[in-house]
Design an enzyme around this catalytic site. Sequence first.
Site, mmCIF file in Angstrom:
data_model
loop_
_atom_site.group_PDB
_atom_site.id
_atom_site.type_symbol
_atom_site.label_atom_id
_atom_site.label_comp_id
_atom_site.label_asym_id
_atom_site.label_seq_id
_atom_site.Cartn_x
_atom_site.Cartn_y
_atom_site.Cartn_z
ATOM 1 C CG ASP A 466 -1.756 1.164 1.413
ATOM 2 O OD1 ASP A 466 -2.311 1.608 0.408
ATOM 3 O OD2 ASP A 466 -1.894 1.667 2.541
ATOM 4 C CE LYS A 628 -13.315 18.131 2.859
ATOM 5 N NZ LYS A 628 -12.719 18.533 4.104
ATOM 6 C CB THR A 739 -2.058 3.581 -3.850
ATOM 7 O OG1 THR A 739 -2.571 4.685 -3.125
ATOM 8 C CG2 THR A 739 -1.715 4.036 -5.252
ATOM 9 N N GLY A 740 -5.180 3.632 -3.586
ATOM 10 C CA GLY A 740 -6.425 4.262 -4.025
ATOM 11 C C GLY A 740 -6.204 5.683 -4.521
ATOM 12 C CG ASP A 877 -1.363 1.903 6.886
ATOM 13 O OD1 ASP A 877 -1.429 2.997 7.465
ATOM 14 O OD2 ASP A 877 -1.781 1.734 5.722
#
Length: 1190
Positions: A466, A628, A739-740, A877
């Site tokens: 990640d 946002k 990853t996102g 994590d």
Amino acid sequence: MRQEEPRGCRGREAGEGASPGAPERRRGGEGGGGRDGEGEGAARRRRRRPAAMDCSRLRALLHRYCTGEENWVDNRTIYVGHREPPPGAEAYIPQRYPDNRIVSSKYTFWNFVPKNLFEQFRRIANFYFLIIFLVQLIIDTPTSPVTSGLPLFFVITVTAIKQGYEDWLRHKADNAMNQCPVHFIQHGKLVRKQSHKLRVGDIVMVKEDETFPCDLILLSSSRADGTCFVTTASLDGESSHKTYYAVQDTKAFQTEQDIDTLHATIECEQPQPDLYKFVGRINVYHDRNEPVARPLGSENVLLRGATLKNTEKIFGVAIYTGMETKMALNYQSKSQKRSAVEKSMNVFLIVYLCILISKALINTALKYVWQSEKSRDEPWYNQKTELERKRNVFITAFTDFLAFMVLFNYIIPVSMYVTVEMQKFLGSYFLTWDEEMFDEEIGEGPLVNTSDLNEELGQVEYVFTDKTGTLTENNMEFIECCIEGHVYVPHVICNGQILHDCGGIDMIDSSPGGSSKDREELFFRALCLCHTVQVKEDDNVDGLKKAQLSGRSSVYISSSPDEVALVEGIQRLGFTYLRLKDNYMEILNRENDIEKFELLEILSFDSVRRRMSVIVRSLKGEIFLFCKGADSSIFPRVTEGKIEQIRARVERNAVEGLRTLCVAYKKFTCEEYESVQKQLQEAKLALQDREKKLAEAYELIETELILLGATAVEDRLQEKAADTIEALQKAGIKVWVLTGDKMETAAAACYACKLFRRNTQILELTTKKIEEQSLHDVLFELSKTVLRHNGSLTRDSFSGLSAEMQDYGLIIDGAALSLIMKPREDGSSGNYREIFLEICRNCSAVLCCRMAPLQKAQIVKLIKWSKEHPITLAIGDGANDVSMILEAHVGIGIIGKEGRQAARNSDYAIPKFKHLKKMLLVHGHFYYVRISELVQYFFYKNVCFIFPQFLYQFFCGFSQQPLYDTAYLTLYNISFTSLPILLYSLMEQHVSADTLKRDPSLYRDVAKNAHLRWRVFIYWTFLGVFDAVVFFFGAYFLCENSSVTSNGQMFGNWTFGTLVFTVLVFTVTLKLALDTHYWTWINHFVIWGSLLFYIVFSLLWGGIIWPFLNYQRMYYVFLQMLSSGPAWLGIIMLIIVSLLPDVLKKVLCRQLWPTATERTQKSMKHKTTVKALVNTDGPLLEGTLSASEA
């Protein structure tokens, strides 16, 4: 913020036309969380209202238990505080639910023995030895049942003790949890009881920093607005604070006496494990009036395991208890992971089983060939009885076959399994004791959740990591904001640490004109209002304002570190968020005036929309929507603003590795807001498909926005992350980042941590590319690119970073991956997957961005089951990394800021990403080398042990006569040869730890199960056969035609067997001594001590030390053998001859074909010798040595 719905809506939603006395919640399809698709018949049955007569309760009970209602009911009714509803409202049916006892243990006192034995005998080796033991009991076999029974009993006992101890620890933890004190409300008073006595329907009081004892519906809070703050780190890994809301009609009940007067029932769905989903409703009775019904969602549910924060106390009613809580339902038994070494062991075991059966068949056949002559079958001194002559020949042959199986069964090493288990269990402590892997900041070191995969750490070929919180610190710092094309940079602020002598704004661009001033302030207000941040309250009511005016920072808490960084950053730019009070958000502007905005609606953030909005009303009556979110979700929705300038700044920040967010707004008229409110209320009150309807409402509301600006937040790389990735790549391990984050941000982080280098050619497989060309064309173009440069040969996983080959880096996003994984129209998806895998194999690094948690697991699974079947490792994590951690061969959790979910679900947990380097390159390397030697050595010593027994049958007429005494057969694997190999497998260091860290390429020497390949296995087996032939025929020729004792006596068969056994024990022990590179006093003690123990035992067993043993066949045999000079000479010569081939092979291979490890060992010895000479002979020798080296 949840709004109180009008009563008029409730009746229509619950079901129009309901009779006045019948509560609407009885309709199962809508009220009370009835699930989708429930039949109308079920709804009608549930809506039945019992007549007001004495037999109503009886009829309801009969209906429930006789018509099988429990089989179709999808919801439950809970009576709050166990209080019956007012008369005439409904029948009171007591329901039975489990108590609040948590059980994570596997065994009980009563079932431990049978259950543990059943589980142990499911192992094929244990079951095999049980069968052998039973055969020895049933038929007349050449060896005593003790020879098989005792080792089996030892193995079973040791394993049972280990598993029993582990389960006792689980029982202890369960008892500690079940006996925790909990505060109940009983008859208007606070009563303290143990947690396991809590029942569904009990009203519980929980104080600040206490953990919720079960799943509760929040009834009221000490906060006036009915909210409370909770951390759910132990559930989903998120350590940030989340806000939960009390039921509108009960939030005023603040005392024990008030709450005891509450008349209410709750209907909700049956327990299910989804932490983020809950559907239900509460019916609050006021006197005899029709009950007020309110919908309940996940924002009202406080889950067991979560902790109350920043709230003095709350009252809640228990809805799920014990093993029905969501936490307990998420106790997933992780699929059993098996290491490559264990798989190799099982294959080798099958090979040896085939050898055993072959030996038994050969001996059985040869026995009948031998006995074909009558003089051999029935000699004059041993005539058969009439019964023996009439016996069926096939039964006799089968009995003989079983007897030979028993005689040779020691070739299967039963004690190997228990030795391997002990080695793994004890070896795991070396990892937890490693001081270099201890992190001072969090005060923790590595954790081992399972020791079964230790050696797999030395076999990793792919690492999936990640980014946020793993490669980066997850410590957000506000860098800048861009408003209308103008860039603002505040002074440094990070997590509340502000330099007191700094103030104001650093402007990069020219100052905006007067027309832009309003937009600038609107942007700052938007960031002060559009968030879910909470302020930790001060004891002094006015203290907040005083604190801000005096320059001190408030303590902000939020579920997102980004939000805290933004609010703190805007504080340095002149606008300070103060608090949320009575549904009004208060902010402090640059003129130190407090502005108040009424919070009307929160359109919550979710990972699909990737944005959040708030609707607020100023004191002037203006209604704003502030939004946002990620640039990809905001830009398509904006119609005004300086879009291109802001887009350029966002892209530039993303390339620099900053996390960016865009901010937009729109104004509502009163009529527009009323329409919006109606849309939202309808969606909120829908008890079926509520999430879908809310998402549709949000989609309609968040349109035609005006773009205000963008923000940039930095998440710094972890210490030594780049160094760790570089070392892993040198070790031949491919590193993938999953990853996102958006592509530009993730790519910048990959360059920073040296996953991508300047000479790396980046290949893109993204949605943007696929929109320009078809997926088919993009894949084939990329495939042609990598194969054209690298030729038709696929790059080997362990080729590393070679100078001759072009380095490629692949970037793929989640949408593109979905298309690759999606089955094609013809029903096959394999072709695209194979091309994708081919491209990945030829890339030195891969970045997967915009990945959902499930997609991370899909990527790991795709590589894991590719044709090479590489060993994979996943490290992360957060809770979103759990799926890939569970999917990979080895899962590692980071003990980080996102909580413990990843660490709890992993096989190993480490404090920082940098510790992965030592974990794999040092500990993993050692674990693999040690256990592979242990496995090969066990098979080798058992071949040495049993092959002479096979040869002996050719000299005893295949009569199943054992060569060794029963005591030697029993204790060979248990006592005489077990401790040296166990100590070797715990202590051996063929290269020093510093050398392994310094030279990562040594990891390649053990890669791909190098020490347990067929070539190595066959070598060890043939070495065992050679040594066995030497033992047997050496002793045979020594004893055949010569007198070996001083008085002219010949050796008997037991002395001959003891001679062979003595050479055997000394040879296999000295072979291990020759293989040992790292000597400590423990090694010396165990190796020489085990040989001494063998001698002492033989003297004891022979009656020399304990004369009372003089009745048995070994009486004085050992001493007679040692009194012979030729026997001494023979033992020494046979040991030397047996060890010679292995020594010669090692010398030749080291000289002609040395491995990287052997070259390193040689250079280390050379350096050690030089250092020793320098230390001995002083400085006079230094010049000579350096000259000779040069």
